[in-house]
Design an enzyme around this catalytic site. Structure first.
Site, PDB file in Angstrom:
ATOM      1  N   SER A 141       0.854  -1.191   0.000  1.00  0.00           N
ATOM      2  CA  SER A 141       0.000   0.000   0.000  1.00  0.00           C
ATOM      3  C   SER A 141       0.881   1.230   0.000  1.00  0.00           C
ATOM      4  CB  SER A 141      -0.888   0.010   1.247  1.00  0.00           C
ATOM      5  OG  SER A 141      -1.543   1.259   1.383  1.00  0.00           O
ATOM      6  N   TYR A 154      -2.305  -0.927  10.484  1.00  0.00           N
ATOM      7  CA  TYR A 154      -2.373  -1.304   9.074  1.00  0.00           C
ATOM      8  C   TYR A 154      -1.158  -0.754   8.331  1.00  0.00           C
ATOM      9  CZ  TYR A 154      -3.834  -1.364   4.186  1.00  0.00           C
ATOM     10  OH  TYR A 154      -3.883  -1.557   2.824  1.00  0.00           O
ATOM     11  N   LYS A 158       2.044  -2.861   6.241  1.00  0.00           N
ATOM     12  CA  LYS A 158       2.449  -2.619   4.861  1.00  0.00           C
ATOM     13  C   LYS A 158       3.906  -2.164   4.785  1.00  0.00           C
ATOM     14  CE  LYS A 158      -1.328  -4.052   3.194  1.00  0.00           C
ATOM     15  NZ  LYS A 158      -1.342  -5.388   2.551  1.00  0.00           N
TER      16      LYS A 158
END
Length: 250
Positions: A141, A154, A158
């Site tokens: 991401s 999150y 990534k």
């Protein structure tokens, strides 16, 4: 003839979103595809689209947070097709909300799916990819290099995936195996369903795109095209292909 004629490709998390678009794109280019997901009905629909494009398809309904599923996906693919050329680690999830409110089970599930699963899928795939001089694409991401309130863990997963990819690329270069990431900006898919309400998703898409991502939400088909590009780019390894709708220029 397609660009990936007779290549054997695994796309995890391919019952919807980026994974669905990627599996179909490979099928249209002549590949044989393994699709995985938790929802059998949606997965069957994607498999049928791939078959209509001319591909041989293996469907594996599984939960990648269960450790035994990881080796199973690799083994079943090789049993079905006789080889493995490409692994696309796309399956993932997220946590929305401040760290203070995060529960242990949420953290553990996120780490199992977003970090542990791709690492061990790579581990089990490597002996087969060594034979075919294959490649891996990890779907990361553009948030991997940024810290957004409410998405801290999150973003961490990534960032871990980017660093793991570079390290694995360095380990595998002598074997002719290439390892890269693609780093999408915001792509509105079913990924957001467990995180936000329908109205929240609509508002998030509108507000985020207007203030942070000037070209708007990235179409999932563009991410799929980027994945296929990385799989065909024989001089690219250890790199991150950013397709973020202009997020990085703020």
């Amino acid at each position: 003839m397609g660009k990936f004629d007779s290549k054997v490709v695994i796309v995890t998390g391919s019952s919807s979103g980026i994974g669905e678009a990627t599996a179909i794109a490979f099928a249209k280019e002549g590949a044989n595809v393994t699709v995985t997901g938790r929802n059998a009905e949606r997965l069957a629909g994607v498999a049928e689209k791939c078959r209509k494009a001319g591909a041989k398809v293996l469907e594996i309904v599984c939960e990648l947070t269960k450790f035994e599923s990881l080796e199973l996906v690799i083994n079943k693919t090789v049993e079905a097709f006789g080889a493995l050329d490409i692994l696309v680690n796309n399956a993932g999830s997220g946590i929305m909300g401040p760290v203070e409110k995060m529960e242990l089970n949420e953290y553990e599930e996120l780490m199992q799916l977003d970090v542990r699963a791709p690492i061990f899928l790579c581990k089990y795939a490597l002996p087969h990819l060594r034979k075919t001089k294959g490649c891996i694409v990890n779907v990361s991401s553009s948030f991997s290099t940024r810290a957004y309130p409410g998405m801290v863990v999150y973003c961490l997963t990534k960032a871990a995936m980017d660093h793991f990819t570079r390290g694995l690329a360095s380990e595998c270069v002598a074997d002719g195996i290439r390892v890269n990431t693609i780093n999408p900006g915001m792509v509105v898919t079913r990924f957001m369903d467990p995180l936000l309400s329908e109205q929240d998703i609509s508002n998030f898409r509108k507000d985020f795109s207007a203030t942070k991502q000037p070209l708007g939400a990235v179409p999932k088909e563009e991410i799929a095209s980027g994945i296929l590009y990385l799989c065909g780019a024989t001089s690219a390894t250890g790199t991150s292909l950013v397709v973020d709708g202009g997020l990085g220029i703020e």
